[in-house]
Design an enzyme around this catalytic site. Structure first.
Site, PDB file in Angstrom:
ATOM      1  N   ASP A 154      36.275 104.279 -49.468  1.00 29.29           N
ATOM      2  CA  ASP A 154      35.842 105.204 -50.514  1.00 29.29           C
ATOM      3  C   ASP A 154      37.035 105.574 -51.392  1.00 29.29           C
ATOM      4  O   ASP A 154      38.195 105.501 -50.958  1.00 29.29           O
ATOM      5  CB  ASP A 154      35.206 106.453 -49.913  1.00 29.29           C
ATOM      6  N   ASP A 189      47.848 104.308 -45.120  1.00 30.89           N
ATOM      7  CA  ASP A 189      47.297 105.144 -46.188  1.00 30.89           C
ATOM      8  C   ASP A 189      48.301 106.210 -46.629  1.00 30.89           C
ATOM      9  O   ASP A 189      47.927 107.322 -46.956  1.00 30.89           O
ATOM     10  CB  ASP A 189      46.006 105.817 -45.685  1.00 30.89           C
ATOM     11  N   GLU A 209      36.645 109.290 -46.405  1.00 30.91           N
ATOM     12  CA  GLU A 209      37.953 109.893 -46.158  1.00 30.91           C
ATOM     13  C   GLU A 209      38.324 110.885 -47.243  1.00 30.91           C
ATOM     14  O   GLU A 209      38.993 111.890 -46.975  1.00 30.91           O
ATOM     15  CB  GLU A 209      39.016 108.789 -46.065  1.00 30.91           C
ATOM     16  N   GLU A 210      37.900 110.622 -48.488  1.00 34.84           N
ATOM     17  CA  GLU A 210      38.289 111.475 -49.599  1.00 34.84           C
ATOM     18  C   GLU A 210      37.463 112.753 -49.689  1.00 34.84           C
ATOM     19  O   GLU A 210      37.707 113.589 -50.563  1.00 34.84           O
ATOM     20  CB  GLU A 210      38.182 110.696 -50.917  1.00 34.84           C
ATOM     21  N   ASP A 235      45.045 103.507 -52.920  1.00 37.65           N
ATOM     22  CA  ASP A 235      44.411 104.495 -52.031  1.00 37.65           C
ATOM     23  C   ASP A 235      42.924 104.207 -51.905  1.00 37.65           C
ATOM     24  O   ASP A 235      42.131 104.743 -52.663  1.00 37.65           O
ATOM     25  CB  ASP A 235      44.651 105.908 -52.576  1.00 37.65           C
ATOM     26  N   HIS A 238      40.277 103.212 -45.297  1.00 33.10           N
ATOM     27  CA  HIS A 238      39.025 103.683 -45.903  1.00 33.10           C
ATOM     28  C   HIS A 238      38.750 102.955 -47.213  1.00 33.10           C
ATOM     29  O   HIS A 238      39.673 102.579 -47.939  1.00 33.10           O
ATOM     30  CB  HIS A 238      39.031 105.200 -46.112  1.00 33.10           C
ATOM     31  N   HIS A 254      45.160 109.020 -56.833  1.00 33.05           N
ATOM     32  CA  HIS A 254      44.313 110.061 -57.427  1.00 33.05           C
ATOM     33  C   HIS A 254      44.596 110.272 -58.909  1.00 33.05           C
ATOM     34  O   HIS A 254      44.136 111.255 -59.492  1.00 33.05           O
ATOM     35  CB  HIS A 254      44.463 111.396 -56.684  1.00 33.05           C
TER      36      HIS A 254
END
Length: 466
Positions: free
Chosen positions: A89, A176, A152-153, A118, A87, A439
Site C-alpha cells: 500500500d 522499509d 501499513e500506511e 516506500d 508492504h 510521502h
C-alpha cells in the site's frame, strides 16, 4: 563457498525493473469508499498483493493469501523462521507531481513513482534477494517467510489479521527504512482534537477549513472558505503574507466570500521539519483576523500551539531520550465546518520516557480552555532491539562488509513492521547519502541504491538462514 552477490544482482537487473514497474503501476492507496469483504482496504491494495504473490508462484515459491489483507511467500524448512516484511500500500498522491505517479518513469538513474521508495522498491529488492538464494540452490537450515501487507500506511489491519491465523516468525526485518539498521523505533500516537462548530461573534464567518491527506504526512495543501464584511482586503493581505513565508497560494473573492488555497511541502510525519505545513501557515494568517466561537478556537490553537513546533515545546511535551532522540509532533489532518465541527489529528512519535497518558494529560492541560475533547487513535509503544543481539550484529556486519561504511545502531520516528517482533528491526533500503522522498511529491528511488540493497539483502538473508 564464495558468492559474488553483486554479480548475481546485476544479472537480474532487467527482470527486477520489469517486475517493479509492473507493481508500481498499481494504484494501491487505501480506499475505504470501495472496501468490500473481498477487498477490506479497497481494490488497489488487493490487486498489488495478488500481483506480488503471483510473482512468488511464478518463481516456484509456496504462497498464501490471507483474506486479501496480507500474504506470504515461503522458502526453506527448519525449526526457526526468519520473517521479511514489506508492504504494497502507498500514501495518497497529493499535488505537485511532474509525472504520473502510477506510470513509472526512469530518468537520470532514478525511478519515479508513488511507492518507489516506500515500500514497493525496497520490498521488490528484498524479494529478489530471496529469489537469488533459491535460484542458486543454497543450503538453508531455517524457513523464511516474505510477508506482504496492504495497510501499513494506515491502521495495520493487514498484520492484525495475518497474525490471527499465521504464526509469528522468530526474528526478522523490514526493508522499509534506511541502512545501516534501525533497531529502535519511537512510539506512535495519534490524538484527535475535536471542537464544536459554532462560528458566531466575529467579523468573519468560517465556512470550511480542510487540509491534509493522512496523519502520517505533513499537509502539503490547505483550503479555507469564509465570509467577510471586508472580503476585498484579504487578497492584498494574503499575498503580502506569503512574500515572507515558505508557502505559495491563491486567493479568490466572490461577493463577500473568500477562498484561500495554500501550498506547502509534504514530508513523512516522523520528521516534520522535512516539510512545510500548509495548514498551520494558513491558520497563522487567519488568526490575525476576527473569527468567532469554535472557529476562533480552532484557528487560534493551531496558530499558537501547532505551528512550527515539531518538538511540541509549547505543549510542554518536548522530551529527548539519549538513545531514541526527540519526541516529535505532526499536525497532519485538519477539518472544520459549522455542521460537523472541527478536528485536528496530531501524530506523535515518542521515545522511551514518555507515555501515552502523559501526552494526553499535557494536551488536556494546555487546550482544555478551548473547549476541546480528545480522542485517542492509533498507538504503538517504543520498540528497541539491543545492539548486541545476533540479528543486529549479523545485519550490521553484512552492511559494513559490502559498503565499507561504518555500521552502527540507530533509532527513527517512523513505524515499520519490524516492531511486530521482539527481535525485529528495519534494514534499508535507503543509504546515508540517499535522498529521502517518502510521502512526498515526485517520490523516487535511485536504481543503484535498489541494486546495492538487493545485494546486501541477499547476503544478509543467507547468513541468517544458512
Amino acid at each position: 563457498m564464495t558468492i559474488d552477490w553483486k554479480k548475481e544482482v546485476a544479472a537480474r537487473k532487467e527482470d527486477f525493473l520489469t517486475d517493479l514497474i509492473s507493481l508500481l503501476k498499481i494504484d494501491s492507496v487505501r480506499d475505504d469508499s470501495q472496501a468490500t469483504d473481498d477487498a477490506p482496504v479497497g481494490p488497489g491494495p488487493k490487486k498489488a498483493l495478488e500481483a506480488f504473490l503471483a510473482l512468488g508462484e511464478r518463481d516456484g515459491f509456496i504462497t498464501k493469501n490471507v483474506d486479501s489483507l496480507a500474504g506470504h511467500i515461503e522458502y526453506g524448512d527448519g525449526d526457526e523462521t526468519l520473517g521479511v516484511l514489506a508492504h504494497v500500500d502507498v500514501v495518497p498522491v497529493g499535488t505537485g507531481w511532474e509525472t504520473d505517479p502510477f506510470d513509472p518513469v526512469i530518468k537520470e538513474g532514478r525511478i519515479y513513482a508513488r511507492g518507489s521508495s516506500d515500500d514497493k522498491g525496497p520490498g521488490m529488492a528484498a524479494y529478489y534477494a530471496l529469489k537469488i538464494i533459491k535460484e542458486l540452490d543454497l543450503p538453508v537450515s531455517k524457513r523464511i517467510r516474505f510477508i506482504i501487507g496492504t495497510d501499513e500506511e494506515s491502521g495495520w489491519m493487514c498484520m492484525d489479521r495475518y497474525f490471527e491465523v499465521e504464526e509469528k516468525p522468530d526474528f526478522g526485518f523490514s526493508p522499509d527504512a534506511e541502512f545501516p539498521i534501525i533497531n529502535g523505533e519511537k512510539g506512535i500516537l495519534t490524538e484527535y482534537i475535536n471542537t464544536q462548530g459554532t462560528t458566531e461573534g466575529g467579523k468573519n464567518t468560517l465556512i470550511s477549513f480542510d487540509a491534509g491527506l493522512r496523519e502520517n504526512m505533513v499537509p502539503q495543501d490547505a483550503t479555507v472558505i469564509f465570509k467577510s464584511e471586508e472580503a476585498e482586503k484579504f487578497e492584498k493581505d494574503f499575498y503580502d503574507f506569503i512574500e515572507t513565508a515558505p508557502v505559495t497560494g491563491t486567493v479568490s473573492v466572490e461577493a463577500n466570500q473568500v477562498t484561500i488555497e495554500v501550498n506547502g511541502k509534504a514530508a513523512h510525519a516522523m520528521e516534520p521539519r522535512g516539510g512545510v505545513n500548509a495548514a498551520t501557515y494558513l491558520a497563522v494568517f487567519l488568526n490575525r483576523y476576527s473569527f468567532g466561537g469554535d472557529a476562533k478556537a480552532f484557528l487560534e490553537m493551531t496558530a499558537e500551539f501547532f505551528h512550527d513546533d515539531s518538538r511540541a515545546e509549547k505543549l510542554g511535551l518536548n522530551h529527548v531520550d539519549e538513545v531514541m532522540g526527540d519526541l516529535t509532533m505532526n499536525p497532519g489532518v485538519f477539518t472544520f465546518t459549522p455542521k460537523d465541527g472541527g478536528m485536528i489529528a496530531l501524530n506523535f512519535r515518542f521515545p522511551k520516557g514518555v507515555s501515552v497518558e502523559s501526552i494526553e494529560i499535557e494536551l488536556d492541560k494546555k487546550l482544555s480552555h478551548y473547549g476541546v475533547t480528545l480522542g485517542r487513535g492509533k498507538e504503538q509503544l517504543p520498540h528497541y532491539v539491543p545492539a548486541e543481539d545476533p540479528l543486529v550484529q549479523t545485519l550490521l556486519n553484512v552492511y559494513a562488509k559490502q559498503t565499507g561504511l561504518e555500521a552502527h545502531e540507530q533509532t527513527i520516528g517512523g513505524g515499520t513492521y519490524g516492531r511486530l517482533f521482539e527481535r525485529g528491526v528495519a534494514y534499508g533500503a535507503m543509504f546515508p547519502d540517499s535522498v529521502d522522498t517518502m510521502h512526498q511529491a515526485n517520490e523516487f528511488m535511485a536504481i543503484d541504491d535498489l541494486m546495492n540493497a538487493m545485494s546486501i539483502y541477499a547476503e544478509a538473508i543467507y547468513e541468517l538462514i544458512k
